[in-house]
Design an enzyme around this catalytic site. Structure first.
Site, mmCIF file in Angstrom:
data_model
loop_
_atom_site.group_PDB
_atom_site.id
_atom_site.type_symbol
_atom_site.label_atom_id
_atom_site.label_comp_id
_atom_site.label_asym_id
_atom_site.label_seq_id
_atom_site.Cartn_x
_atom_site.Cartn_y
_atom_site.Cartn_z
ATOM 1 N N CYS A 1 -2.478 -60.358 20.893
ATOM 2 C CA CYS A 1 -2.955 -61.523 21.651
ATOM 3 C C CYS A 1 -4.482 -61.552 21.817
ATOM 4 O O CYS A 1 -5.019 -62.522 22.343
ATOM 5 C CB CYS A 1 -2.283 -61.563 23.026
ATOM 6 S SG CYS A 1 -2.862 -60.258 24.120
ATOM 7 N N LYS B 1 29.134 -16.581 1.351
ATOM 8 C CA LYS B 1 29.151 -15.211 0.838
ATOM 9 C C LYS B 1 30.598 -14.853 0.514
ATOM 10 O O LYS B 1 31.497 -15.198 1.300
ATOM 11 C CB LYS B 1 28.625 -14.234 1.892
ATOM 12 C CG LYS B 1 27.176 -14.454 2.240
ATOM 13 C CD LYS B 1 26.759 -13.653 3.460
ATOM 14 C CE LYS B 1 25.752 -14.432 4.248
ATOM 15 N NZ LYS B 1 25.487 -13.945 5.572
ATOM 16 N N GLU C 1 18.787 -13.405 11.750
ATOM 17 C CA GLU C 1 17.674 -14.339 11.876
ATOM 18 C C GLU C 1 17.325 -14.493 13.356
ATOM 19 O O GLU C 1 18.198 -14.799 14.173
ATOM 20 C CB GLU C 1 18.149 -15.688 11.297
ATOM 21 C CG GLU C 1 17.072 -16.588 10.823
ATOM 22 C CD GLU C 1 16.564 -16.308 9.400
ATOM 23 O OE1 GLU C 1 16.932 -15.274 8.803
ATOM 24 O OE2 GLU C 1 15.772 -17.121 8.923
ATOM 25 N N CYS D 1 -6.362 -56.401 21.820
ATOM 26 C CA CYS D 1 -4.945 -56.307 21.467
ATOM 27 C C CYS D 1 -4.732 -56.954 20.092
ATOM 28 O O CYS D 1 -5.149 -58.093 19.883
ATOM 29 C CB CYS D 1 -4.097 -57.015 22.526
ATOM 30 S SG CYS D 1 -2.373 -57.201 22.025
ATOM 31 N N LYS E 1 22.725 -21.747 7.628
ATOM 32 C CA LYS E 1 21.513 -21.002 7.241
ATOM 33 C C LYS E 1 20.449 -21.359 8.262
ATOM 34 O O LYS E 1 20.001 -22.490 8.355
ATOM 35 C CB LYS E 1 21.075 -21.407 5.834
ATOM 36 C CG LYS E 1 19.909 -20.592 5.324
ATOM 37 C CD LYS E 1 19.717 -20.836 3.826
ATOM 38 C CE LYS E 1 18.621 -19.962 3.258
ATOM 39 N NZ LYS E 1 17.304 -20.240 3.807
ATOM 40 N N ARG F 1 11.279 -8.775 7.433
ATOM 41 C CA ARG F 1 11.733 -8.617 6.059
ATOM 42 C C ARG F 1 10.562 -8.233 5.152
ATOM 43 O O ARG F 1 10.720 -7.448 4.229
ATOM 44 C CB ARG F 1 12.354 -9.940 5.606
ATOM 45 C CG ARG F 1 12.774 -9.973 4.179
ATOM 46 C CD ARG F 1 13.502 -11.277 3.890
ATOM 47 N NE ARG F 1 13.932 -11.317 2.518
ATOM 48 C CZ ARG F 1 13.187 -11.757 1.512
ATOM 49 N NH1 ARG F 1 11.976 -12.179 1.738
ATOM 50 N NH2 ARG F 1 13.665 -11.768 0.283
ATOM 51 N N LYS G 1 21.493 -25.725 0.103
ATOM 52 C CA LYS G 1 20.344 -26.223 0.880
ATOM 53 C C LYS G 1 20.516 -27.691 1.246
ATOM 54 O O LYS G 1 20.863 -28.514 0.400
ATOM 55 C CB LYS G 1 19.065 -26.073 0.048
ATOM 56 C CG LYS G 1 18.664 -24.641 -0.179
ATOM 57 C CD LYS G 1 17.885 -24.058 0.964
ATOM 58 C CE LYS G 1 16.452 -24.528 0.924
ATOM 59 N NZ LYS G 1 15.634 -23.882 1.960
HETATM 60 S S1 IVH Z 1 22.433 -13.866 4.107
HETATM 61 C C1 IVH Z 1 21.981 -11.199 0.647
HETATM 62 N N1 IVH Z 1 22.868 -15.602 6.018
HETATM 63 O O1 IVH Z 1 17.776 -16.945 4.278
HETATM 64 C C2 IVH Z 1 22.181 -12.096 1.755
HETATM 65 N N2 IVH Z 1 20.668 -15.366 5.171
HETATM 66 O O2 IVH Z 1 16.993 -16.859 1.242
HETATM 67 C C3 IVH Z 1 21.088 -12.052 2.701
HETATM 68 N N3 IVH Z 1 19.027 -16.781 6.295
HETATM 69 O O3 IVH Z 1 15.510 -14.449 4.246
HETATM 70 C C4 IVH Z 1 20.941 -13.235 3.472
HETATM 71 N N4 IVH Z 1 20.392 -17.727 7.724
HETATM 72 O O4 IVH Z 1 16.637 -14.637 6.467
HETATM 73 C C5 IVH Z 1 21.968 -15.056 5.193
HETATM 74 N N5 IVH Z 1 23.351 -17.065 7.758
HETATM 75 C C6 IVH Z 1 22.469 -16.518 6.924
HETATM 76 C C7 IVH Z 1 21.110 -16.869 6.948
HETATM 77 C C8 IVH Z 1 20.238 -16.279 6.055
HETATM 78 C C9 IVH Z 1 19.144 -17.650 7.305
HETATM 79 C C10 IVH Z 1 17.754 -16.476 5.585
HETATM 80 C C11 IVH Z 1 17.506 -15.008 5.457
HETATM 81 C C12 IVH Z 1 16.847 -14.804 4.122
HETATM 82 C C13 IVH Z 1 16.915 -16.138 3.490
HETATM 83 C C14 IVH Z 1 17.508 -15.965 2.120
#
Ligand code: IVH
Length: 689
Positions: A426, A294, A177, A423, A119, A140, A318
């Site tokens: 010293c 996913k 991203e 210092c 992520k 976005r 996370k």
């Molecule tokens: S998938 C429905 N893949 O995370 C799925 N999101 O909380 C859509 N993000 O604003 C997101 N890296 O910009 C996906 N490898 C990744 C990601 C990613 C960062 C961000 C994305 C989104 C946020 C989602």
């Protein structure tokens, strides 16, 4: 169409194709085939023709990458399909529960395949391609409506202005991203600092700032890049029905996708992937805040459907936050080996990036002023990678912090941070260094802090390598008055040592043996051990290679020193200045009298060196030395060290985090070795040790 127009259009088309081809070789594959001048000539010709024939300018022209005139405002863009958010989990148990929910929803079907990828901590964008041409980029926004940032998106070199091949859908919306690499960010801030300009707090803020730039000519100069992670609207064509196949397809069309992605069968395998990526987090050249899982099959995704704003088929795992707020409780001033006095923040302990942090460096008084902080203030702490935690900005006390953050927060009196005049160790007067930024203790080796740090450096593994002489023992020896100068190390005796607290006869003897062994040392290590300011391992090695004997190094003038590659006027001045001081001349004499014997460096003719005629590239991070040191070691063996991989490269040393250079080397079939192999090569070669 008149014949001349046709000829111009043909020339434009071939120029565009050639420029994009060389862009790809340069930016993505790291294998430039033409010189910068040749590239500039092609580009200039394109700009000239387009200026003369404005009607022939197309959306996919690389000229669009250099940025356009500043916008007065951003246009709003309504997303045809909403840009969703993700549900989040923080641990593996919750990931397991997520999987169980899905398995149940899908009617207790078999194991689920998860498409997993890092992520990225960047900015979500949507790219719209019509008939293969990039026609729009948008942020976005709130998920439904974003802003038109086409002018900025076009400047990102990794984003194709025209898709490769021809089998793409008529309308293809890709999402992903945009981010800034850590190395690009650091270089950009270094440059900004040098010019006295504003620096960015972190790569994410920098990328966000650039996407919101009204003047895309600024954006065009920034090290931005992108990974695509999904699609939006698709019309006039079909995509594969599994995410991993879609990624492969996007890649074929020239869109950047994360090479670390993996289709994992079952949640166990996906958890393993999360652990692996967490382990790699620090060595990646971009910031990530977790892993996204996913469901790989699109049919299963459809079956699972949506919650209010998040899909049921995806989840973000996370990682621990790398930025948190805490309170600055005090500032202490630490004295380093060369007398530099550094302000260190004492913080209310706080959990960040997986560890508890209670101290952070403030670098210097300029940094304190830049941050505008006082003792008692609330600050944001950032811990990225193995980097020492740092304070990035002043903040306000978070509401309800007692109940959520575990910070106790007893009242701290607000107080300004004042630079010390004496210092803290010293009591010698503090002097200001060049530019008035650095504070320095004027006590030299009468300052216990400087003496201890010099001794620790002298004995360290990469210097004299005195086994058994670590930080604690150095402090003890100085405290007990057994060592008052570096040369005193060689005057220690068994009687006095074995009477020290926590030191038996055996360890005392081991230490003396270690000290004895250190007397036979290479000239390079000896020079490095002396702790001359700005003389690291690489410079010490260059000096040893160049002069061969200690005597010659000591006699060298600034002019001669400056003539050595990699030694500039400042460092040359430091070296000559060091050897001109009577205290240092005495120290060296005492060390030589005590039996320390820096071995003369043999200087084989260049073409006799083991790596003579070879070209090497070092990429990624090495654990045992930094890249400059690795470069110096290779050069000492006669190799030329290049910054990019080409067919002429003999060998690539690749550490973790190696990216496109490694990929290029593999594509070209060039020999790649890891750090362990590199170290054994150094050991087996005619090295100074
Ligand atoms: S998938 C429905 N893949 O995370 C799925 N999101 O909380 C859509 N993000 O604003 C997101 N890296 O910009 C996906 N490898 C990744 C990601 C990613 C960062 C961000 C994305 C989104 C946020 C989602």
């Amino acid at each position: 169409m008149p014949a001349q127009d046709k000829a111009v259009q043909e020339e434009l088309a071939s120029l565009r194709q050639a420029i994009e081809h060389h862009n790809r070789l340069y930016h993505q594959l790291d294998t430039p085939r033409i010189t910068d001048q040749e590239y500039d000539r092609l580009f200039q010709r394109l700009l000239e023709l387009e200026a003369a024939y404005p009607d022939f300018v197309t959306d996919d022209s690389p000229s669009r990458r250099v940025g356009s005139a500043p916008l007065s405002d951003f246009r709003q863009v309504r997303h045809a399909l909403p840009m969703l958010s993700l549900d989040k989990v923080n641990n593996e148990e919750d990931l397991d529960r997520f999987d169980q929910r899905l398995v149940k929803r899908l009617g207790n079907t078999s194991t689920i395949v998860y498409s997993c990828e890092p992520k990225i901590d960047g900015i979500a964008v949507s790219l719209l391609y019509e008939n293969g041409i990039l026609v729009r980029g948008a942020t976005r926004g709130d998920g439904t409506t974003g802003e038109d940032i086409t002018h900025n998106v076009r400047t990102v070199q990794d984003i194709p202005l025209r898709l490769h091949g021809s089998d793409y859908p008529g309308t293809l919306e890709v999402r992903g991203e945009i981010f800034m690499t850590k190395s690009g960010f650091a270089a950009m801030n270094r440059e900004a600092l040098g010019k006295g300009e504003r620096i960015f707090v972190n790569p994410r803020n920098a990328a966000a700032g650039m996407m919101r730039q009204k003047n895309s000519r600024v954006t065009a100069t920034r090290p931005l890049t992108m990974f695509c992670y999904g699609t939006g609207l698709v019309e006039g064509g079909n995509l594969p029905d599994a995410l991993d196949d879609i990624y492969t397809q996007l890649e074929k069309w020239g869109l950047p996708v994360n090479p670390l992605r993996l289709a994992a069968t079952g949640i166990e395998a996906a958890c393993g992937y999360c652990r692996k990526i967490l382990g790699q987090r620090d060595s990646l050249d971009y910031e990530i805040d977790g892993v996204v899982l996913k469901v790989n099959g699109l049919k299963l995704q459809q079956q699972l459907g949506m919650n209010a704003r998040t899909p049921r088929w995806a989840v973000a795992f996370k990682f621990p936050a790398e930025e948190v707020a805490t309170q600055l409780r005090d500032v202490e001033f630490q004295v380093g080996r060369t007398g530099t006095i550094t302000p260190v923040a004492r913080l209310e302990p706080v959990f960040v990036g997986g560890v508890t942090v209670s101290n952070a460096t403030l670098h210097n008084m300029d940094e304190v002023r830049r941050l505008g902080i006082c003792i008692g203030d609330w600050v944001i702490i950032r811990r990225a990678g193995d980097v020492i935690p740092k304070i990035v900005q002043l903040t306000s006390k978070p509401s309800g912090y007692e109940s959520t953050s575990g910070v106790t927060g007893h009242e701290v009196q607000k107080k300004a941070i004042e630079a010390p005049e004496h210092c803290p160790v010293c009591g010698s007067p503090v002097v200001q260094d060049e530019g008035g930024v650095l504070l320095r203790c004027s006590g030299g080796l009468i300052c216990r802090a400087q003496l201890e740090q010099s001794l620790i450096h002298f004995a360290s593994r990469t210097a004299m390598d005195i086994e058994g002489l670590g930080n604690k023992l150095v402090e003890q020896l100085v405290r007990e008055g057994l060592v008052g100068s570096i040369a005193d190390i060689y005057r220690l005796d068994l009687d006095r040592l074995q009477n020290l607290e926590r030191m038996g006869r055996k360890s005392a003897q081991n230490l003396l043996d270690g000290i004895e062994r250190s007397k036979s040392v290479s000239l390079a290590r000896f020079l490095y051990a002396l702790g001359i300011r700005e003389v690291g391992e690489a410079t010490a090695l260059s000096l040893a290679n160049h002069f061969g004997t200690l005597d010659k190094v000591q006699q060298a003038s600034v002019e001669v020193l400056e003539s050595i590659p990699d030694i500039g006027p400042v460092v040359a001045g430091r070296i000559a200045g060091f050897f001109s001081q009577p205290a240092h001349q005495n120290l060296i004499r005492e060390l030589l009298d005590a039996g320390v014997c820096p071995r003369e460096q043999l200087l084989p003719a260049n073409d006799k060196l083991p790596l003579a005629g070879q070209t090497w590239v070092v990429t990624g991070t090495l654990e045992s030395m930094d890249r400059n040191a690795a470069k110096a070691r290779l050069q000492a063996l006669g190799a030329k060290v290049a910054s990019s991989v080409s067919a002429k490269t003999t060998c690539v040393v690749a550490g973790p985090g190696a990216g496109s250079k490694l990929a290029t080397a593999e594509n070209l079939g060039i020999n790649v070795i890891d750090e362990a192999e590199f170290l054994s090569l150094l050991e087996s070669s005619a090295e100074p040790d």
